[in-house]
Design a protein around this motif. Structure first.
Motif, PDB file in Angstrom:
ATOM      1  N   LEU A 214       9.758  -4.489   8.931  1.00 48.86           N
ATOM      2  CA  LEU A 214       9.472  -4.754   7.620  1.00 48.86           C
ATOM      3  C   LEU A 214       7.941  -4.768   7.307  1.00 48.86           C
ATOM      4  O   LEU A 214       6.747  -3.814   6.722  1.00 48.86           O
ATOM      5  CB  LEU A 214      10.315  -5.990   6.091  1.00 48.86           C
ATOM      6  CG  LEU A 214       9.996  -5.477   4.613  1.00 48.86           C
ATOM      7  CD1 LEU A 214      11.185  -6.109   3.647  1.00 48.86           C
ATOM      8  CD2 LEU A 214       8.046  -6.534   4.388  1.00 48.86           C
TER       9      LEU A 214
ATOM     10  N   MET B 158       6.297  -1.701   9.246  1.00 48.99           N
ATOM     11  CA  MET B 158       6.675  -0.939   8.203  1.00 48.99           C
ATOM     12  C   MET B 158       5.387  -0.885   6.562  1.00 48.99           C
ATOM     13  O   MET B 158       5.079   0.039   6.732  1.00 48.99           O
ATOM     14  CB  MET B 158       7.536  -0.537   7.729  1.00 48.99           C
ATOM     15  CG  MET B 158       8.494   0.520   6.356  1.00 48.99           C
ATOM     16  SD  MET B 158       9.819   0.392   5.550  1.00 48.99           S
ATOM     17  CE  MET B 158       9.892   1.933   5.398  1.00 48.99           C
ATOM     18  N   VAL B 159       5.028  -2.380   6.572  1.00 46.93           N
ATOM     19  CA  VAL B 159       4.440  -1.943   5.624  1.00 46.93           C
ATOM     20  C   VAL B 159       3.223  -1.839   5.829  1.00 46.93           C
ATOM     21  O   VAL B 159       1.946  -1.122   5.259  1.00 46.93           O
ATOM     22  CB  VAL B 159       4.069  -3.924   5.021  1.00 46.93           C
ATOM     23  CG1 VAL B 159       2.790  -3.713   3.449  1.00 46.93           C
ATOM     24  CG2 VAL B 159       5.569  -3.640   3.913  1.00 46.93           C
TER      25      VAL B 159
ATOM     26  N   LEU C 214       3.095   2.467   6.756  1.00 47.57           N
ATOM     27  CA  LEU C 214       2.728   2.540   5.720  1.00 47.57           C
ATOM     28  C   LEU C 214       1.411   2.922   4.787  1.00 47.57           C
ATOM     29  O   LEU C 214       0.665   3.674   3.949  1.00 47.57           O
ATOM     30  CB  LEU C 214       3.830   2.127   3.898  1.00 47.57           C
ATOM     31  CG  LEU C 214       5.795   3.020   4.230  1.00 47.57           C
ATOM     32  CD1 LEU C 214       6.157   3.063   3.528  1.00 47.57           C
ATOM     33  CD2 LEU C 214       5.305   4.372   4.481  1.00 47.57           C
ATOM     34  N   MET C 215       0.836   1.987   5.041  1.00 47.24           N
ATOM     35  CA  MET C 215      -0.383   2.072   4.471  1.00 47.24           C
ATOM     36  C   MET C 215      -2.019   2.000   4.859  1.00 47.24           C
ATOM     37  O   MET C 215      -1.909   3.579   4.548  1.00 47.24           O
ATOM     38  CB  MET C 215      -1.003   0.260   4.166  1.00 47.24           C
ATOM     39  CG  MET C 215      -0.997  -0.724   3.640  1.00 47.24           C
ATOM     40  SD  MET C 215      -1.574  -2.028   3.441  1.00 47.24           S
ATOM     41  CE  MET C 215      -1.119  -3.109   2.152  1.00 47.24           C
TER      42      MET C 215
ATOM     43  N   LEU D 276      -7.347  -2.700   6.756  1.00 53.21           N
ATOM     44  CA  LEU D 276      -6.220  -2.423   5.986  1.00 53.21           C
ATOM     45  C   LEU D 276      -4.649  -3.897   6.648  1.00 53.21           C
ATOM     46  O   LEU D 276      -3.996  -4.397   6.149  1.00 53.21           O
ATOM     47  CB  LEU D 276      -5.387  -1.645   5.900  1.00 53.21           C
ATOM     48  CG  LEU D 276      -5.714  -0.079   4.909  1.00 53.21           C
ATOM     49  CD1 LEU D 276      -5.002   1.239   4.883  1.00 53.21           C
ATOM     50  CD2 LEU D 276      -5.592  -0.709   3.701  1.00 53.21           C
TER      51      LEU D 276
ATOM     52  N   ARG E 250      -4.983  -7.220   6.989  1.00 55.31           N
ATOM     53  CA  ARG E 250      -4.882  -8.209   5.996  1.00 55.31           C
ATOM     54  C   ARG E 250      -3.319  -8.128   4.734  1.00 55.31           C
ATOM     55  O   ARG E 250      -3.475  -9.054   4.327  1.00 55.31           O
ATOM     56  CB  ARG E 250      -6.621  -8.912   5.659  1.00 55.31           C
ATOM     57  CG  ARG E 250      -5.797 -10.102   5.219  1.00 55.31           C
ATOM     58  CD  ARG E 250      -7.186 -10.891   4.656  1.00 55.31           C
ATOM     59  NE  ARG E 250      -8.610  -9.939   4.221  1.00 55.31           N
ATOM     60  CZ  ARG E 250      -9.164 -10.235   3.345  1.00 55.31           C
ATOM     61  NH1 ARG E 250      -8.500 -11.083   2.256  1.00 55.31           N
ATOM     62  NH2 ARG E 250      -9.436  -9.812   2.592  1.00 55.31           N
ATOM     63  N   TRP E 251      -4.393  -6.876   4.387  1.00 57.02           N
ATOM     64  CA  TRP E 251      -3.481  -6.854   3.464  1.00 57.02           C
ATOM     65  C   TRP E 251      -2.342  -6.231   3.302  1.00 57.02           C
ATOM     66  O   TRP E 251      -1.223  -6.622   2.668  1.00 57.02           O
ATOM     67  CB  TRP E 251      -4.335  -5.564   2.444  1.00 57.02           C
ATOM     68  CG  TRP E 251      -5.432  -6.739   1.636  1.00 57.02           C
ATOM     69  CD1 TRP E 251      -6.507  -6.444   1.798  1.00 57.02           C
ATOM     70  CD2 TRP E 251      -5.394  -7.384   0.280  1.00 57.02           C
ATOM     71  NE1 TRP E 251      -7.944  -6.807   1.368  1.00 57.02           N
ATOM     72  CE2 TRP E 251      -6.838  -7.908   0.715  1.00 57.02           C
ATOM     73  CE3 TRP E 251      -4.506  -7.432  -0.332  1.00 57.02           C
ATOM     74  CZ2 TRP E 251      -7.654  -8.538  -0.201  1.00 57.02           C
ATOM     75  CZ3 TRP E 251      -5.276  -8.776  -1.233  1.00 57.02           C
ATOM     76  CH2 TRP E 251      -5.933  -9.461  -0.944  1.00 57.02           C
TER      77      TRP E 251
ATOM     78  N   ALA F 106       0.741  -8.066   2.151  1.00 58.97           N
ATOM     79  CA  ALA F 106       2.043  -7.225   0.855  1.00 58.97           C
ATOM     80  C   ALA F 106       3.979  -6.662   1.816  1.00 58.97           C
ATOM     81  O   ALA F 106       4.483  -7.402   1.148  1.00 58.97           O
ATOM     82  CB  ALA F 106       1.717  -6.091   1.018  1.00 58.97           C
TER      83      ALA F 106
ATOM     84  N   GLY G  55       4.949 -10.922   0.659  1.00 54.23           N
ATOM     85  CA  GLY G  55       5.295 -10.983  -0.237  1.00 54.23           C
ATOM     86  C   GLY G  55       6.519  -9.795  -0.505  1.00 54.23           C
ATOM     87  O   GLY G  55       7.701  -9.477  -1.348  1.00 54.23           O
ATOM     88  N   ALA G  56       6.714  -8.602   0.285  1.00 51.47           N
ATOM     89  CA  ALA G  56       7.806  -7.614   0.499  1.00 51.47           C
ATOM     90  C   ALA G  56       8.679  -8.913   1.016  1.00 51.47           C
ATOM     91  O   ALA G  56       9.834  -8.359   0.430  1.00 51.47           O
ATOM     92  CB  ALA G  56       7.408  -6.675   0.602  1.00 51.47           C
TER      93      ALA G  56
ATOM     94  N   VAL H 253      10.593 -10.709  -1.421  1.00 51.15           N
ATOM     95  CA  VAL H 253      10.813 -10.072  -3.115  1.00 51.15           C
ATOM     96  C   VAL H 253      12.305  -9.052  -2.378  1.00 51.15           C
ATOM     97  O   VAL H 253      13.828  -9.080  -3.042  1.00 51.15           O
ATOM     98  CB  VAL H 253      10.071  -8.849  -3.946  1.00 51.15           C
ATOM     99  CG1 VAL H 253      10.724  -7.543  -4.195  1.00 51.15           C
ATOM    100  CG2 VAL H 253       8.767  -9.609  -3.809  1.00 51.15           C
ATOM    101  N   THR H 254      12.553  -9.297  -1.332  1.00 48.49           N
ATOM    102  CA  THR H 254      14.037  -8.865  -0.190  1.00 48.49           C
ATOM    103  C   THR H 254      15.062  -9.654  -0.672  1.00 48.49           C
ATOM    104  O   THR H 254      15.609  -9.583  -1.394  1.00 48.49           O
ATOM    105  CB  THR H 254      13.506  -7.946   1.099  1.00 48.49           C
ATOM    106  OG1 THR H 254      12.553  -6.806   0.841  1.00 48.49           O
ATOM    107  CG2 THR H 254      14.504  -8.224   1.710  1.00 48.49           C
TER     108      THR H 254
END
Lengths: 354, 672
Positions: free
Chosen positions: B134, B137-138, B141-142, B162, B164-165, B169, B172-173, B176-177
């Motif tokens: 996960l 992958m984030v 994808l970025m 990117l 750090r973000w 993310a 957070g994902a 939320v998952t």
């Protein structure tokens, strides 16, 4: 919000995983499905955050010409405290206007900073145009969805009709303009007046300007002066077709082009329409005044007491140039007296060559 | 090497690791895959720019397809395996992506690898790799989005930083998952679920079992069950728990047989329990979480009164062994109600004919003689104890048992004199029968490994055990365990780390793999209960608060002081909120942070030099204060004041200290 092609594929794949999870009751597939949905949510949240607290200012000149790229400066500021703006795409919010504005790209805008762009904008229609704001779009973070936020940046610009090169409407030799005889003489000072946009800075009278705390220019006398009278009949037939609007615009453009050419040739120009008669003038400031009028001119409905035709009839030499949107019979008596007649309904070809 | 390259190689590694965690992918392929990823990484590290020709890539794709087809036709069992193998091969066609489109294809391939892994396993190792996937992958994808934007606007500058973000993310994902996983309605009925083979193959629970068969299991650490219960949690070091699986009443010289004639189905009570005896509230309750096993046995302790679980039916024979109609081949959780030992009652065995089968002796005369000599002329209970003690004391425990010479029990008793539980128990049964005590052999599990992290007993294959049940007229069937006590020496898997990992595995199975509609319903009910409690609390709080208010009002002279204090507190809270909201505290520039300048003015006024109201601070330094001996310090402090007051800057600790020193010096100076 707009789903990108990749986003559509992503959503379809998510749906397939969700169906597989339901059909197999495999919790690990549910886990993957939850992950895919969570990425959608995170994507929405981050893109929302990336677009928040953005502000834009734009420095537009007060006037522009239709179909001519207009250069201006656009500043985008990120007022957030922590999060940069990523992959921001800026585009003028057109509203109902026909404009061409190349997209501006800002890969990253740090929090608390601003970025300036040298942008160009092309208006395709004349008139007083109001721009609402800048549409800032981002597909951050994953490129699955595009979210757009309109950053308010109101501005207005008067767009003149586009000017094209036309044959000079200068009067033929012998056709003297008796209306401005008093101004003839040797090169010298004719009078002083306030500065207008378009005036040659070399004519600024600095002493008077300093005394009156405003810019004053010298209006020089010229050795000879020729006048071009442009009569634009801004009237449509009683039951106009949509094509008449196009012809009307073409007539406005032609009038503006003729005025511009005449002034460029050093002539005095008087422009008369059904809305009124512009006083005679010359030079760039006069052209600006004429163009301002033509920028906002609209078809005039018939009204009692119209004075345009009587004025044209009574007008001394030289004969006026008559610009008609359509073959209006009201002008049949005057047309033979005109220097030149333009009927746009006939594709801009002059009806009768003098 | 670009971060895009690093991200894609990391993702490839995670994809391979996820497949490897299933344990069902061919090891050579995984090793080759790992080497391929490393080689590709090395190519990037060495900055070799040469691209792989498209023809070679296409050939590789065709080759991969060909291998997959051949594998499906001749080698592999399922399409899922073949697909997973194919994905490993295909991954390498896109690992060295040239543009955003190929990068996206690579991302999809790795995603399919993870998807295939989810279908191939429910192993807890998947959790680790899923989390890693996960996060990566984030990031990937970025990176893909950045690459796509760069292709769309080549003139635009690249967008670094990117990572750090991506981590933010991803965190957070992950949260939320988890929330979505818990809340997604479990509507599935497993219509298309693949039936996995039984993970644990048990030996020793068939109707006929050869003596010595349990020996092969004794070194196997595979977890078979986890047993928990309030009684166990309260006193985990209580007497060992014996879970009965199969009971054998007949011996043919080499094998034990179960000749129990008929099994009868148990009725369900009102609480959906299969009841053998009436359940009373004081009964001990155990929860058994069984791994998929290949026998339909329900493992229960002695004195089991009822069983409840996902069984279509439960049967029991006259030796009180419980079974389901067929092996479920799935994880099963069931509960057991056990009658306490204090309530033990002699179990009636009915007719003496039924007891005769527990007296049939198929042993040698030597064995009978040994039994009689050992048992002596005592009561049956004392005889049984004597035989148990004799075997424990005079025979050694070993798992290294060679093939017996002749009858296995005679071989154990008179020649080798060592063996494992089956030998001890078989010998005791035969000896008890030789002295006329009805007895039988029980195969099951000796539960003795307590997991302190999860508060449950771990039952492994190695805990498979055999013991004896003897019928004593006064007490009924009584358990005897003649095997020398103590943990076998070869159980290296019982460390704390292993226990903790097993607890994690167990939690993973419980809360992820087996999470279902019932759990969601329980969670909803719990939330409802909590909400109800909170509401009651709030409802009660209103009158309580009103009463408190009245008390306070009465205590104070009138209510105004309290009202003023409350308003003041509210005002302070509002100010704090405003300052927090607006970030940069305005008071800093005009108040606390420039307090030092006011202090300077006070100090100078004390020394006879006052700043006129009409002068600016700088004018003051060039005017009235110009002739002072500390003008250097005054100018420095004034400069700092300007920086803070009008420049919005801060003071470094060293500057603050310098100001403090200067002020102290001025304050100490005598009056001019």
């Amino acid at each position: 919000m707009k789903v990108t092609p990749v986003g559509i594929r992503y959503l379809l794949l998510s749906l397939a995983v969700g169906l597989a999870a339901v059909n197999t009751a495999n919790n690990l597939l549910y886990l993957l499905f939850a992950m895919m949905l969570s990425l959608v949510l995170v994507s929405g949240l981050l893109s929302e955050r990336a677009l928040r607290r953005l502000s834009a200012t734009r420095t537009l000149p007060g006037r522009a010409f239709a179909d001519e790229p207009l250069s201006y400066r656009l500043t985008l500021a990120n007022g957030k405290r922590f999060m940069p703006g990523f992959f921001l795409r800026l585009r003028e919010s057109a509203g109902g206007l026909r404009i061409t504005a190349p997209e501006l790209v800002c890969p990253r805008l740090e929090p608390g900073t601003q970025i300036e762009f040298d942008a160009t904008l092309t208006f395709h229609d004349r008139g007083l145009h109001h721009l609402d704001g800048i549409d800032v779009t981002t597909a951050f973070p994953f490129g699955l969805f595009e979210k757009t936020y309109r950053v308010p940046a109101a501005a207005q610009t008067l767009v003149y009709p586009s000017i094209r090169r036309v044959a000079s409407p200068m009067p033929r030799p012998g056709a003297e303009d008796r209306g401005v005889e008093g101004r003839r003489g040797v090169e010298g000072l004719h009078h002083l007046r306030e500065y207008h946009v378009g005036d040659d800075p070399r004519y600024i009278h600095w002493k008077h300007s300093a005394r009156r705390a405003t810019l004053i220019v010298r209006e020089p006398e010229r050795e000879t002066s020729r006048t071009v009278a442009l009569v634009f009949s801004n009237r449509l037939p009683p039951d106009p077709l949509p094509i008449h609007s196009e012809w009307f615009e073409e007539a406005v453009r032609l009038t503006a082009s003729l005025a511009s050419q005449a002034i460029q040739d050093g002539c005095d120009v008087v422009v008369a329409t059904w809305n009124g008669i512009h006083p005679v003038g010359r030079g760039r400031p006069h052209l600006e005044r004429v163009l301002r009028t033509l920028a906002t001119i609209v078809p005039s409905p018939p009204a009692p007491g119209d004075r345009l035709i009587p004025w044209a009839l009574a007008r001394p030499a030289p004969a006026p140039h008559l610009i008609l949107v359509w073959d209006d019979p009201a002008w049949s008596r005057i047309r033979p007296l005109c220097e030149r007649v333009w009927v746009i309904a006939q594709r801009g070809q002059s009806e009768r060559e003098p | 090497m670009t971060s895009t390259r690093i991200a894609s190689h990391l993702m490839a590694a995670v994809g391979l690791a996820t497949l490897a965690s299933t344990g069902r992918i061919a090891a050579p392929l995984l090793i080759a895959g790992g080497c391929g990823v490393l080689a590709s990484l090395a190519v990037d590290a060495l900055r070799i720019e040469r691209r792989i020709p498209a023809a070679l890539l296409n050939s590789l794709i065709l080759l991969a397809l060909g291998v997959a087809i051949a594998e499906y036709l001749w080698t592999s069992h399922t399409l899922l395996h073949v697909g997973a193998h194919l994905l490993v091969l295909l991954m390498f066609t896109r690992l060295r992506h040239a543009d955003a489109r190929e990068y996206l294809q690579f991302v999809v391939i790795v995603f399919l690898q993870v998807l295939a892994s989810a279908g191939l396993t429910s192993n807890s190792a998947f959790a680790v790799w899923f989390a890693a996937y996960l996060v990566v992958m984030v990031w990937v994808l970025m990176q893909y989005h950045a690459m796509e934007e760069a292709e769309r606007s080549p003139a635009a500058e690249p967008c670094p930083g990117l990572g750090r973000w991506a981590v933010t993310a991803a965190l957070g994902a992950l949260i939320v998952t988890g929330l979505l996983f818990v809340s997604l309605p479990r509507m599935g009925f497993g219509l298309l679920a693949a039936t996995p083979p039984a993970d644990v193959q048990l030996i020793g629970f068939a109707p006929q079992v050869e003596v010595g068969s349990l020996g092969s299991l004794k070194r196997d650490p595979t977890v078979v069950m986890r047993v928990s219960g309030e009684t166990l949690a309260e006193n985990p070091l209580r007497e060992p728990l014996y879970l009965r699986g199969a009971v054998f009443d007949a011996f043919n010289g080499r094998s034990w047989l179960n000749t129990a004639p008929v099994r009868r189905s148990l009725p369900l009570d009102g609480e959906r329990r299969f009841v053998l005896e009436r359940v009373q509230p004081r009964f001990d309750v155990y929860t058994v979480k069984s791994e998929p096993i290949d026998v339909p046995v329900i493992f229960t302790p002695s004195r089991t009164a009822a069983v409840a679980g996902p069984f279509s039916a439960v049967t029991v024979d006259d030796q009180r062994t419980f079974a389901m109609p067929y092996a479920t081949h799935a994880r099963t959780t069931y509960q057991i109600w056990q009658r306490p030992a204090a309530q033990a009652t002699p179990e009636s065995e009915g007719s003496s004919e039924r007891m005769e089968r527990y007296l049939v002796v198929d042993g040698s005369a030597r064995l009978a003689r040994l039994a009689r000599e050992t048992a002596g002329e005592n009561t049956p209970a004392a005889q049984a104890k004597a035989i148990e003690r004799f075997l424990k004391r005079h025979y050694a425990y070993t798992l290294d048992v060679p093939a017996p010479v002749g009858a296995p029990i005679d071989d154990f008793l008179f020649r080798r004199r060592s063996g494992f539980c089956e030998h001890f128990a078989s010998a005791m049964v035969l000896m008890l029968r030789a002295v006329g005590i009805p007895s039988r052999l029980v195969n099951g599990f000796l539960v003795q490994e307590w997991n302190e992290y999860g508060a449950y007993y771990l039952v492994r294959q190695g805990d498979a055990h055999a013991w004896v049940e003897a019928y004593l007229p006064e007490r009924g069937w009584v358990r005897f365990d003649p095997t020398p006590s103590g943990l076998p020496a070869d159980r290296p898997w019982t460390g704390s780390v292993e226990h903790y990992l097993d607890h994690l595995r167990s939690s993973w199975d419980r809360y992820v793999v087996e999470f279902g509609l019932g759990d969601q319903s329980d969670a909803l009910q719990r939330i409802e209960r909590e909400w109800e409690a909170a509401r009651n609390h709030l409802t009660a709080w209103g009158p309580n608060a009103a009463a408190s208010w009245r008390t306070l009002r009465d205590a104070a002279a009138g209510g105004w002081p309290i009202a003023l204090v409350a308003v003041g507190l509210l005002g302070i809270a509002a100010l704090g909120w405003r300052r927090w909201r607006h970030g940069r505290p305005r008071g800093h520039t005009g108040g606390l942070r420039v307090e030092f300048y006011a202090r300077l003015l006070r100090a100078l006024a004390g020394r006879g030099v006052s700043k006129p109201e009409s002068s600016t601070p700088w004018e003051f330094t060039t005017g009235e204060a110009a002739g002072l001996p500390w003008i250097g310090e005054i100018r420095h402090i004034t400069g700092c004041y300007y920086r803070i007051r009008y420049g919005g800057e801060g003071l470094a600790p060293a500057e603050r200290q310098a100001i403090e020193r200067a002020l102290a010096m001025i304050e100490r100076a005598p009056k001019i």
